[in-house]
Design a protein around this motif. Structure first.
Motif, mmCIF file in Angstrom:
data_model
loop_
_atom_site.group_PDB
_atom_site.id
_atom_site.type_symbol
_atom_site.label_atom_id
_atom_site.label_comp_id
_atom_site.label_asym_id
_atom_site.label_seq_id
_atom_site.Cartn_x
_atom_site.Cartn_y
_atom_site.Cartn_z
ATOM 1 N N ASN A 1 0.635 -1.469 -0.588
ATOM 2 C CA ASN A 1 -0.207 -0.303 -0.069
ATOM 3 C C ASN A 1 1.005 0.970 0.517
ATOM 4 O O ASN A 1 0.781 1.812 0.883
ATOM 5 C CB ASN A 1 -1.201 0.090 0.870
ATOM 6 C CG ASN A 1 -2.275 1.509 0.895
ATOM 7 O OD1 ASN A 1 -2.492 1.436 -0.154
ATOM 8 N ND2 ASN A 1 -2.140 1.462 2.270
ATOM 9 N N GLN A 2 1.758 0.983 -1.154
ATOM 10 C CA GLN A 2 2.476 2.502 -0.702
ATOM 11 C C GLN A 2 2.580 3.140 -2.623
ATOM 12 O O GLN A 2 1.633 3.084 -3.241
ATOM 13 C CB GLN A 2 4.042 1.806 -0.858
ATOM 14 C CG GLN A 2 4.271 1.731 0.087
ATOM 15 C CD GLN A 2 4.791 2.307 1.782
ATOM 16 O OE1 GLN A 2 5.651 3.080 0.839
ATOM 17 N NE2 GLN A 2 4.763 1.693 2.275
ATOM 18 N N GLY A 3 2.805 4.662 -2.107
ATOM 19 C CA GLY A 3 2.662 5.559 -3.464
ATOM 20 C C GLY A 3 1.594 6.016 -3.256
ATOM 21 O O GLY A 3 -0.005 6.084 -2.584
ATOM 22 N N GLU A 4 1.345 6.564 -4.117
ATOM 23 C CA GLU A 4 -0.358 7.733 -4.406
ATOM 24 C C GLU A 4 -1.175 6.484 -5.199
ATOM 25 O O GLU A 4 -2.823 7.040 -4.926
ATOM 26 C CB GLU A 4 0.687 8.737 -5.747
ATOM 27 C CG GLU A 4 -1.191 9.569 -7.218
ATOM 28 C CD GLU A 4 -0.406 10.441 -7.553
ATOM 29 O OE1 GLU A 4 -0.926 10.293 -8.454
ATOM 30 O OE2 GLU A 4 0.844 10.889 -7.955
ATOM 31 N N ILE B 1 6.083 4.961 -11.260
ATOM 32 C CA ILE B 1 5.309 3.770 -9.612
ATOM 33 C C ILE B 1 4.881 5.248 -8.968
ATOM 34 O O ILE B 1 4.515 4.276 -8.158
ATOM 35 C CB ILE B 1 6.063 3.503 -9.492
ATOM 36 C CG1 ILE B 1 7.021 3.574 -8.316
ATOM 37 C CG2 ILE B 1 7.035 2.057 -10.931
ATOM 38 C CD1 ILE B 1 8.324 2.711 -8.051
ATOM 39 N N LYS B 2 5.438 6.305 -9.130
ATOM 40 C CA LYS B 2 4.500 7.624 -8.048
ATOM 41 C C LYS B 2 4.575 7.130 -7.049
ATOM 42 O O LYS B 2 3.817 7.151 -5.779
ATOM 43 C CB LYS B 2 3.133 7.092 -8.181
ATOM 44 C CG LYS B 2 2.390 7.360 -10.286
ATOM 45 C CD LYS B 2 0.874 7.346 -10.129
ATOM 46 C CE LYS B 2 0.564 7.643 -11.460
ATOM 47 N NZ LYS B 2 -1.361 7.161 -11.816
ATOM 48 N N LEU B 3 5.952 7.239 -6.224
ATOM 49 C CA LEU B 3 6.605 6.718 -5.074
ATOM 50 C C LEU B 3 7.385 7.735 -4.236
ATOM 51 O O LEU B 3 7.738 8.819 -5.761
ATOM 52 C CB LEU B 3 7.822 5.348 -4.992
ATOM 53 C CG LEU B 3 7.076 4.427 -5.296
ATOM 54 C CD1 LEU B 3 8.584 3.111 -4.362
ATOM 55 C CD2 LEU B 3 5.474 3.755 -3.770
ATOM 56 N N ASP B 4 6.646 8.531 -3.855
ATOM 57 C CA ASP B 4 7.509 10.062 -3.034
ATOM 58 C C ASP B 4 9.062 9.317 -2.318
ATOM 59 O O ASP B 4 8.634 8.714 -1.101
ATOM 60 C CB ASP B 4 7.206 10.833 -2.121
ATOM 61 C CG ASP B 4 7.514 11.881 -1.954
ATOM 62 O OD1 ASP B 4 8.584 12.211 -2.309
ATOM 63 O OD2 ASP B 4 6.882 12.215 -0.442
ATOM 64 N N VAL B 5 10.263 9.291 -2.782
ATOM 65 C CA VAL B 5 11.312 9.248 -2.465
ATOM 66 C C VAL B 5 12.474 10.018 -1.797
ATOM 67 O O VAL B 5 12.670 10.284 -3.294
ATOM 68 C CB VAL B 5 12.288 7.134 -2.374
ATOM 69 C CG1 VAL B 5 13.868 7.079 -1.485
ATOM 70 C CG2 VAL B 5 11.035 6.599 -2.114
#
Length: 257
Positions: free
Chosen positions: A78-81, A210-214
């Motif tokens: 359940n990660q990212g946008e 992949i619409k992740l914020d890192v």
């Protein structure tokens, strides 16, 4: 050890996960990207792959502790946008021979297929043989729609001037017949040192897709840690080559990813 096997560490339940492969290759570009995401987002290891096709050696750290040659599976939920699940494949080696590569990649695909993987990203470096001031990211895809997606993200499509040797290419190729599609992202790199700049370029491109914020700030620090580890590994490989009387280059796969 007579055959490749996967050791389960934890049973996990994943929903339509995205699979990201980032085994060691040129500049260790993909490896750095995956390790950075794993550490920053707290991904958890749930399985390890061992194979007699890996180099016949172990790593020994500064405290005299042995680390075997292996590939490692990590997961995020359940990660990212879009709230997606992810499986990451990292490790300290790839298979030594073409036969070993096919066997290991088959095991990897069998494993992730059981979790319902349909979407894949493989990561690596694209060797230039010379310094690059601002690395570009090149990409290839398993179908036209994904190739168009790469162009929409301003990724340069790699033309038909060469293949992708190693796991980054083979996993994509073997996955097609299983209904798995994906792309390979490759950062330009001289290929003869741990390349944090190329890794940053690939990381930024991947995160958008992949619409992740890192946070990318600690990537250079992680690159320095990897440089020390790789230096030890290269010394061990040189010693092994000398003992086995292998002519350098004869068994060198020179993989991109």
């Amino acid at each position: 050890m007579k055959e490749t096997f996967i050791k389960m560490i934890k049973e996990v339940d994943l929903d339509d996960p995205i699979f990201i492969e980032a085994l060691p290759g040129l500049g260790h570009v993909g490896k750095l990207v995956a390790e950075h995401i794993i550490h920053e987002l707290g991904a958890e290891k749930f399985a390890e792959l061992y194979s007699p096709s890996f180099p016949p050696q172990v790593f020994v750290d500064e405290e005299g502790i042995v680390e075997p040659m292996k590939n490692e599976f990590y997961y995020l939920k359940n990660q990212g946008e879009d709230g997606r699940d992810f499986i990451f494949l990292g490790g300290n080696t790839q298979g030594l021979s073409p036969e070993g590569q096919y066997e290991i990649c088959g095991y990897i695909l069998d494993f992730v297929e059981n979790y319902g993987v349909k979407e894949m990203y493989t990561l690596g470096g694209l060797g230039t043989g010379q310094p690059i001031e601002k690395p570009k990211v090149y990409g290839v895809a398993t179908n036209k729609e994904l190739a168009e997606m790469l162009q929409e993200h301003e990724i340069t499509l790699r033309s038909a001037d060469g293949g992708i040797i190693g796991a980054s290419g083979l996993i994509l190729g073997l996955g097609i017949s299983r209904g798995m599609n994906g792309v390979c992202l490759m950062g330009e790199t001289p290929g003869y040192f741990i390349d944090a700049d190329a890794s940053k370029a690939v990381l930024k491109a991947l995160l958008k897709m992949i619409k992740l914020d890192v946070d990318v700030a600690k990537l250079e620090e992680r690159a320095e840690e990897t440089r020390k580890m790789i230096s030890k590994a290269q010394q061990m490989e040189r010693e092994m080559v000398e003992r086995m009387n292998i002519v350098p280059g004869e068994e060198d796969l020179r993989y991109i990813g």
